[in-house]
Scaffold this active site. Structure first.
Site, mmCIF file in Angstrom:
data_model
loop_
_atom_site.group_PDB
_atom_site.id
_atom_site.type_symbol
_atom_site.label_atom_id
_atom_site.label_comp_id
_atom_site.label_asym_id
_atom_site.label_seq_id
_atom_site.Cartn_x
_atom_site.Cartn_y
_atom_site.Cartn_z
ATOM 1 N N ASP A 67 0.819 -1.215 0.000
ATOM 2 C CA ASP A 67 0.000 0.000 0.000
ATOM 3 C C ASP A 67 0.856 1.271 0.000
ATOM 4 O O ASP A 67 2.028 1.250 0.359
ATOM 5 C CB ASP A 67 -0.877 0.039 1.267
ATOM 6 C CG ASP A 67 -2.020 -0.961 1.207
ATOM 7 O OD1 ASP A 67 -2.026 -1.822 0.314
ATOM 8 O OD2 ASP A 67 -2.916 -0.880 2.084
ATOM 9 N N ASP A 68 0.188 2.360 -0.357
ATOM 10 C CA ASP A 68 0.684 3.742 -0.166
ATOM 11 C C ASP A 68 1.733 4.190 -1.181
ATOM 12 O O ASP A 68 2.257 5.287 -1.078
ATOM 13 C CB ASP A 68 1.230 3.984 1.255
ATOM 14 C CG ASP A 68 0.151 3.798 2.319
ATOM 15 O OD1 ASP A 68 -0.996 3.489 1.954
ATOM 16 O OD2 ASP A 68 0.472 3.934 3.511
ATOM 17 N N HIS A 118 -6.199 2.925 -3.951
ATOM 18 C CA HIS A 118 -6.083 3.183 -2.498
ATOM 19 C C HIS A 118 -6.446 4.646 -2.211
ATOM 20 O O HIS A 118 -5.891 5.249 -1.299
ATOM 21 C CB HIS A 118 -4.663 2.851 -2.042
ATOM 22 C CG HIS A 118 -4.491 2.707 -0.558
ATOM 23 N ND1 HIS A 118 -5.430 2.131 0.273
ATOM 24 C CD2 HIS A 118 -3.459 3.065 0.260
ATOM 25 C CE1 HIS A 118 -4.981 2.148 1.527
ATOM 26 N NE2 HIS A 118 -3.795 2.711 1.545
ATOM 27 N N HIS A 122 -5.540 9.274 0.532
ATOM 28 C CA HIS A 122 -5.507 8.486 1.770
ATOM 29 C C HIS A 122 -6.306 9.061 2.941
ATOM 30 O O HIS A 122 -5.841 9.068 4.093
ATOM 31 C CB HIS A 122 -4.043 8.295 2.206
ATOM 32 C CG HIS A 122 -3.798 6.989 2.923
ATOM 33 N ND1 HIS A 122 -3.941 6.867 4.286
ATOM 34 C CD2 HIS A 122 -3.438 5.779 2.480
ATOM 35 C CE1 HIS A 122 -3.650 5.619 4.638
ATOM 36 N NE2 HIS A 122 -3.349 4.934 3.560
ATOM 37 N N HIS A 212 3.832 -2.213 2.999
ATOM 38 C CA HIS A 212 3.808 -0.872 2.402
ATOM 39 C C HIS A 212 5.063 -0.619 1.567
ATOM 40 O O HIS A 212 6.174 -0.912 2.032
ATOM 41 C CB HIS A 212 3.693 0.188 3.507
ATOM 42 C CG HIS A 212 2.391 0.128 4.257
ATOM 43 N ND1 HIS A 212 2.166 -0.794 5.250
ATOM 44 C CD2 HIS A 212 1.247 0.843 4.130
ATOM 45 C CE1 HIS A 212 0.932 -0.620 5.725
ATOM 46 N NE2 HIS A 212 0.348 0.359 5.054
HETATM 47 ZN ZN ZN Z 1 -2.644 3.053 3.227
#
Ligand code: ZN
Length: 253
Positions: A67-68, A118, A122, A212
């Site tokens: 993620d991210d 995503h 955020h 991540h």
């Molecule tokens: Zn995230």
């Protein structure tokens, strides 16, 4: 007397059967009728989007998820490790990072990985209005599509934070939500061994492992990744993408 009673039972059974059949037949008709009356088409999408937290428990398959990102420092390192081990992962990318680093998501997909949504920047989606939720999700999907030519069908809600409003908005966008069931907590930088142990001690059939590749210093995640991959493979697991897991569950992705 006996015959009379059996006839009575048979008639009752037949009646119950006919009534239940009528109920089954009438239900969708009533739905169509109600929709036609309201002047709107019958709904084709579920009112609440699905939230998937794991694959099938009877198949030795595990999905690694990142993620991210994309992040110019860490995403190339993650992609390189995945390629060295001939495995694919799923990246839940942040829209504004995709806009800044379109070549990284392009490379991820070119390598056979999957890039999904995503949100744009955020937020906790449960704190937003329905219109703002929709904008967060579609802006990120637009960015991924612009960079790769492929539009995400899956959304990972930031923080795994979901409520009925979020599920309704995501359903309207015809997307499925994917969370996780193994959290390495790698973002807190607990040490390479801790990330490895959390992933390996909790992994089982159908696991979706959260890591991540962006949002901060992810050098521990990068350092832990080779050992996680090789150990899971030694245990007989196949590392697959989230759409692969969903395919086994007959869920479109
Ligand atoms: Zn995230």
């Amino acid at each position: 007397m006996r015959t009379f009673q059996s006839t009575k039972i048979a008639l009752t059974c037949a009646l119950i059967f006919i009534l239940s059949l009528m109920g089954v037949l009438l239900q969708p008709l009533q739905g169509v009728h109600a929709a036609a009356k309201a002047g709107t088409p019958a709904p084709t999408t579920p009112a609440q989007a699905r939230v998937i937290g794991q694959g099938r428990s009877d198949l030795p398959k595990i999905a690694l998820t990142f993620d991210d990102g994309p992040n110019p420092t860490y995403t190339p390192q993650v992609l390189s490790i995945l390629a060295q081990h001939h495995v694919h992962a799923t990246f839940f990318a942040i829209g504004n990072q995709v806009q800044s680093n379109p070549n990284l998501v392009k490379q991820a997909i070119g390598d056979g990985n999957v890039v999904e949504d995503h949100t744009w920047d955020h937020p906790d989606l449960t704190k937003l209005t329905p219109a703002a939720i929709s904008k967060e999700v579609t802006s990120a999907a637009d960015a991924v599509q612009k960079a790769t030519g492929q539009r995400p069908g899956l959304l990972r809600p930031p923080y795994g934070s979901v409520n009925a409003t979020v599920r309704a908005q995501v359903a309207a966008l015809n997307m499925t939500m994917v969370i996780w069931n193994v959290d390495t907590v790698d973002w807190s930088r607990p040490g390479v061994a801790s990330i490895e142990n959390t992933a390996l001690n909790n992994a089982h059939n159908g696991s979706i492992i959260l890591m991540h590749d962006g949002g901060g210093d992810r050098s521990q995640t990068v350092a832990a990744l080779p050992h996680i991959i090789t150990t899971l493979q030694q245990r007989g697991y196949q590392l697959v993408t989230v759409p692969d897991l969903l395919h086994d569950m007959n869920i479109p992705a």
